[in-house]
Design an enzyme around this catalytic site. Structure first.
Site, PDB file in Angstrom:
ATOM      1  N   ASP A  37       0.809  -1.221   0.000  1.00  9.81           N
ATOM      2  CA  ASP A  37       0.000   0.000   0.000  1.00  9.81           C
ATOM      3  C   ASP A  37       0.843   1.272   0.000  1.00  9.81           C
ATOM      4  O   ASP A  37       0.447   2.308   0.546  1.00  9.81           O
ATOM      5  CB  ASP A  37      -0.966   0.019   1.203  1.00  9.81           C
ATOM      6  CG  ASP A  37      -1.902  -1.170   1.200  1.00  9.81           C
ATOM      7  OD1 ASP A  37      -2.255  -1.616   0.092  1.00  9.81           O
ATOM      8  OD2 ASP A  37      -2.279  -1.638   2.282  1.00  9.81           O
ATOM      9  N   LYS A  84       1.873   2.178  -5.036  1.00  8.01           N
ATOM     10  CA  LYS A  84       2.427   1.620  -6.286  1.00  8.01           C
ATOM     11  C   LYS A  84       1.488   1.887  -7.471  1.00  8.01           C
ATOM     12  O   LYS A  84       1.934   2.203  -8.563  1.00  8.01           O
ATOM     13  CB  LYS A  84       2.624   0.098  -6.146  1.00  8.01           C
ATOM     14  CG  LYS A  84       3.599  -0.278  -5.035  1.00  8.01           C
ATOM     15  CD  LYS A  84       3.688  -1.781  -4.858  1.00  8.01           C
ATOM     16  CE  LYS A  84       2.431  -2.419  -4.311  1.00  8.01           C
ATOM     17  NZ  LYS A  84       2.091  -2.045  -2.922  1.00  8.01           N
ATOM     18  N   GLY A 120      -4.568  -4.202  -3.916  1.00  7.53           N
ATOM     19  CA  GLY A 120      -5.523  -3.145  -4.250  1.00  7.53           C
ATOM     20  C   GLY A 120      -4.707  -1.915  -4.588  1.00  7.53           C
ATOM     21  O   GLY A 120      -4.113  -1.303  -3.708  1.00  7.53           O
ATOM     22  N   HIS A 121      -4.616  -1.601  -5.877  1.00  2.61           N
ATOM     23  CA  HIS A 121      -3.777  -0.484  -6.329  1.00  2.61           C
ATOM     24  C   HIS A 121      -4.690   0.654  -6.782  1.00  2.61           C
ATOM     25  O   HIS A 121      -5.394   0.520  -7.787  1.00  2.61           O
ATOM     26  CB  HIS A 121      -2.848  -0.948  -7.459  1.00  2.61           C
ATOM     27  CG  HIS A 121      -1.855  -1.992  -7.019  1.00  2.61           C
ATOM     28  ND1 HIS A 121      -0.913  -2.544  -7.845  1.00  2.61           N
ATOM     29  CD2 HIS A 121      -1.644  -2.556  -5.800  1.00  2.61           C
ATOM     30  CE1 HIS A 121      -0.181  -3.414  -7.164  1.00  2.61           C
ATOM     31  NE2 HIS A 121      -0.610  -3.445  -5.927  1.00  2.61           N
ATOM     32  N   GLN A 159       1.899  -6.083  -3.177  1.00  2.00           N
ATOM     33  CA  GLN A 159       2.353  -6.190  -1.782  1.00  2.00           C
ATOM     34  C   GLN A 159       3.654  -5.384  -1.610  1.00  2.00           C
ATOM     35  O   GLN A 159       3.810  -4.385  -2.279  1.00  2.00           O
ATOM     36  CB  GLN A 159       2.524  -7.657  -1.367  1.00  2.00           C
ATOM     37  CG  GLN A 159       1.207  -8.431  -1.226  1.00  2.00           C
ATOM     38  CD  GLN A 159       0.618  -8.909  -2.529  1.00  2.00           C
ATOM     39  OE1 GLN A 159       1.275  -9.576  -3.304  1.00  2.00           O
ATOM     40  NE2 GLN A 159      -0.627  -8.596  -2.782  1.00  2.00           N
TER      41      GLN A 159
END
Ligand code: GDP
Ligand code: IMO
Ligand code: MG
Length: 433
Positions: free
Chosen positions: A13, A16, A40-41, A223
């Site tokens: 988080d 990225k 979750g980007h 990650q």
């Protein structure tokens, strides 16, 4: 143009998604190399918010070839849901996306197994995202997994039945056999296969062909290094190789084709889920960061644990990844603080150390040694250049750069694409040319 790996330098988080979206303008292809829909980007394009899970953030640029590499684990239902969501937003996903025939497939029973393992009374839960990621990678390593090539092949039923038989035994042992409808899964997965099939190919060959033609590839990590299966805070990690080496094994592009490795790090640090966290702030200041940074998981909505920039941790992740450059995100979240602690060393059993210990117990025993830097108490969101930042913010960044011994090639001060500065003359700037 270079081939670049962009990955998380902390516990995920780090921003990225925003960074990959920004940089992908300069690349021909963007490839995800590990993880799954545990990621979750987040990318903001004006009013529009996208949270990319399995699909590389480069998909938002119409001319970018998006690739889901062999190192990724794919839940076809999640993939199709994401594709349909992006299509509804006007993105021609099926024209842009290719999926590796060597990637492994997540089934609903992987989630069931994860739930059983996370719920065991005699074990500290890892606090996973409950997406079936770990059990799918277990099957991969145990050489009984099912790959996308199998899913889209007419032998799928046969392979599926033998894996299902294995899982049925487990379900029976845990007295939940009647809750898993193996036949229904088979039918649904055949339907998914039909929709996915046109996008499936040998993505290693595709990426290598692009590189041979002089095209450039951006490798998007999911990650972060501290969640890497080998280098993270094991066992409180994810089940894949999030570190830079994973970009090669997870896409089939050789190390000698990689020109640069870039770490993304927040100006502070967060972690979701359980596990040791030396610079965690459980007090008011930590709460203040959570609020200012809106630190709630983009996949599970869980509050993220917050703490201070950790120099020994960053030096460790810089070493195992070989960072050429660091991108510092969320500088603006620190705007309101009078002073900003930075963890500069660890104290363990009365001894000062700067190395990252391997065992959970040893990391839990760390007493962080903090240095406090003055805050700048003024808004920095969207300031376009280092020179225009308040002098305390510049001093803070300089301090991080000197202590980590990695150049800061870019600073992000807002969620939008344009709220990012690339440092003139930096190695990062050169890698982007
Ligand atoms: P990722 O998993 O590394 O892509 O990061 P996430 O998307 O899970 O979390 C990062 C969050 O911070 C997202 O909500 C981003 O929109 C947001 N973000 C990224 N960079 C910045 C920044 O420089 N400032 C602020 N305020 N928010 C940012
Ligand atoms: P992005 O790509 C932050 C964490 C989970 C849990 C551990 C294992 O958005 O940075 P898993 O479901 O992978 O088996 O969970 O890893 N985790 C993440 N934390 N960002 C992520 O992804 C994460 N993906 C997994 O919270 O602690
Ligand atoms: Mg995320």
């Amino acid at each position: 143009m270079s081939n670049l790996i962009v990955l998380g330098a902390q516990w995920g988080d780090e921003g990225k998604g925003k960074i990959v979206d920004l940089l992908s303008e300069k690349f021909d292809a963007v490839a995800r190399y590990q993880g799954g829909h545990n990621a979750g980007h987040t990318v903001y394009l004006g009013e529009k918010k996208f949270v990319l899970k399995l699909i590389p953030s480069g998909i938002l640029r119409p001319n970018v070839q998006a690739v889901v590499g062999n190192g990724v684990v794919i839940d076809p239902a999640a993939l199709l849901e994401e594709i349909h969501g992006l299509e509804a937003a006007g993105i021609n996903v099926k024209a842009q996306l290719k999926i590796s025939n060597r990637a492994h497939v997540i089934f609903p029973f992987h989630r069931t197994i994860e739930k059983i393992s996370e719920g065991r009374d005699d074990r500290t839960a890892i606090g996973t995202t409950s997406r079936g990621i770990g059990p799918c990678y277990e099957d991969k390593i145990a050489r009984r997994g099912i790959r996308i090539a199998d899913l889209v092949d007419n032998k799928f039923s046969q392979l599926y039945c033998s894996l299902a038989e294995d899982k049925q035994l487990i379900a029976t042992a845990f007295k939940i056999a009647e809750k898993v409808d193996f036949q229904d899964i088979l039918v649904r997965y055949k339907q998914y296969a039909d929709e996915i099939r046109p996008m499936v190919c040998d993505t290693s060959h595709l990426l290598n062909s692009l590189i041979r033609q002089g095209k450039s590839v951006l490798f998007e990590g999911a990650q972060g290094t501290m969640l890497d299966i080998d280098f993270g805070t094991y066992p409180f990690v994810t089940s894949s190789s999030a570190a830079a080496g994973g970009a090669c094994t997870g896409t089939g592009v050789a190390p000698n084709k990689i020109d640069g490795i870039v770490g993304v790090s927040k100006a502070y640090i967060t972690r979701v889920g359980a596990g040791p966290f030396p610079s965690e702030d459980l007090g008011e200041a930590g709460e203040k960061i959570r609020r200012a940074g809106n630190e709630f998981g983009s996949v599970t909505g869980r509050p993220r644990r917050c703490g201070w920039f950790d120099v020994p941790l960053l030096r460790y992740t810089a070493e195992v990844n070989g960072f050429d450059s660091l991108i510092i995100t969320k500088l603006d979240v620190l705007d309101d603080l009078d002073e900003i602690p930075v963890c500069v060393a660890y104290e363990v059993n009365g001894k000062v150390m700067t190395q990252m210990p391997a065992s959970t117990q040893a990391i839990e025993a760390i007493k962080p040694i903090f240095e406090k830097l003055p805050g700048w108490k003024t808004k920095t969101q969207g300031i376009p250049s280092l020179d225009a930042l308040p002098k305390q913010a510049r001093a803070y960044l300089k301090f991080l750069e000197e202590k980590t011994e990695v150049e800061i090639g870019s600073v992000s001060n807002g969620p939008e694409r344009n709220e990012t500065m690339i440092v003139p003359g930096s190695k990062l700037e050169k890698l982007l040319h």
